[in-house]
Design a protein around this motif. Structure first.
Motif, PDB file in Angstrom:
ATOM      1  N   TYR A 277       8.803   2.014  -7.345  1.00 53.93           N
ATOM      2  CA  TYR A 277       8.866   1.934  -8.797  1.00 53.93           C
ATOM      3  C   TYR A 277       7.573   2.524  -9.354  1.00 53.93           C
ATOM      4  CZ  TYR A 277      12.604  -1.334  -7.727  1.00 53.93           C
ATOM      5  OH  TYR A 277      13.749  -1.906  -7.244  1.00 53.93           O
ATOM      6  N   ASN A 278       7.647   3.100 -10.542  1.00 52.18           N
ATOM      7  CA  ASN A 278       6.452   3.715 -11.118  1.00 52.18           C
ATOM      8  C   ASN A 278       5.802   2.844 -12.181  1.00 52.18           C
ATOM      9  OD1 ASN A 278       8.327   3.951 -13.099  1.00 52.18           O
ATOM     10  ND2 ASN A 278       8.107   6.148 -13.392  1.00 52.18           N
ATOM     11  N   ALA A 279       6.214   1.592 -12.251  1.00 62.09           N
ATOM     12  CA  ALA A 279       5.645   0.630 -13.194  1.00 62.09           C
ATOM     13  C   ALA A 279       5.965  -0.767 -12.681  1.00 62.09           C
ATOM     14  CB  ALA A 279       6.229   0.840 -14.595  1.00 62.09           C
ATOM     15  N   CYS A 280       5.427  -1.762 -13.336  1.00 62.49           N
ATOM     16  CA  CYS A 280       5.691  -3.154 -12.969  1.00 62.49           C
ATOM     17  C   CYS A 280       6.851  -3.679 -13.807  1.00 62.49           C
ATOM     18  CB  CYS A 280       4.454  -4.012 -13.209  1.00 62.49           C
ATOM     19  SG  CYS A 280       3.053  -3.527 -12.188  1.00 62.49           S
ATOM     20  N   TYR A 281       7.765  -4.389 -13.150  1.00 65.65           N
ATOM     21  CA  TYR A 281       8.925  -4.944 -13.826  1.00 65.65           C
ATOM     22  C   TYR A 281       9.178  -6.361 -13.333  1.00 65.65           C
ATOM     23  CZ  TYR A 281       9.966   0.012 -14.603  1.00 65.65           C
ATOM     24  OH  TYR A 281       9.892   1.331 -14.941  1.00 65.65           O
TER      25      TYR A 281
ATOM     26  N   TYR B 127       3.957  -2.272  -9.079  1.00 72.00           N
ATOM     27  CA  TYR B 127       3.368  -0.951  -8.850  1.00 72.00           C
ATOM     28  C   TYR B 127       1.866  -1.118  -9.013  1.00 72.00           C
ATOM     29  CZ  TYR B 127       1.901   3.815 -10.003  1.00 72.00           C
ATOM     30  OH  TYR B 127       1.259   5.024 -10.050  1.00 72.00           O
TER      31      TYR B 127
ATOM     32  N   PRO C 220      -1.436   0.249  -9.905  1.00 78.66           N
ATOM     33  CA  PRO C 220      -1.993   1.422 -10.584  1.00 78.66           C
ATOM     34  C   PRO C 220      -3.270   1.941  -9.911  1.00 78.66           C
ATOM     35  CG  PRO C 220      -2.368  -0.559 -11.880  1.00 78.66           C
ATOM     36  CD  PRO C 220      -1.498  -0.956 -10.724  1.00 78.66           C
TER      37      PRO C 220
END
Length: 158
Positions: free
Chosen positions: A137-141, A124, A126
């Protein structure tokens, strides 16, 4: 999973599937009587540590046969690519974790470069609030799929 892992088929890609078979799958899912693998949408990466303690990456079977790419080769591969930030930031995060493990243990875990961890980088951005995947996705995974090897007696093989 893509890259060295190959393509994970979707139900709609099975052109021989009958409607009855599709209904039975839906029934199994509805009754929670099925073992499933979650499909994630990211950039697939294989990573190992060879017998010299060098981190090596692979994106395809040819990379694996050649012993993987060095971090410099990996960086060069993604330079200017639309997924460059995803691949590079994901690699940086994984490298930080790997280098935190004692070197002797790294070599043991990866069997001196004969085993690779198969993972997916979901990125993701930012800065833009977006990612380049179909699934947002709303974040990094980082999702670790398995430690794979070419050992025919191993549970997870290439």
């Amino acid at each position: 999973m893509g890259g060295a892992a190959g393509h994970m088929a979707h139900l709609h890609e099975d052109l021989d599937m009958t409607f009855d078979r599709l209904l039975s799958i839906i029934d199994l899912v509805a009754s929670a009587d099925i073992e499933v693998t979650e499909k994630v949408d990211g950039q697939n990466l294989f990573l190992t540590v060879n017998s010299l303690g060098e981190i090596r990456t692979a994106r395809n079977p040819g990379d694996i046969k050649r012993g993987g790419m060095s971090p410099e080769q990996y960086t060069e591969k993604w330079k200017g690519h639309p997924a460059e930030k995803a691949f590079m930031r994901g690699f940086k995060a994984v490298k930080t974790v790997i280098t935190g493990i004692p070197l002797e243990q790294q070599i043991e875990i990866f069997d001196g470069g004969n085993s690779y961890v198969n993972m997916e980088i979901m990125y993701y951005n930012p800065e833009t609030g977006k990612n380049s995947n179909i699934i947002n996705y709303n974040a990094c995974y980082i999702v670790v799929h398995a430690l794979v090897t070419d050992d025919p007696n191993a549970e997870q093989q290439f």
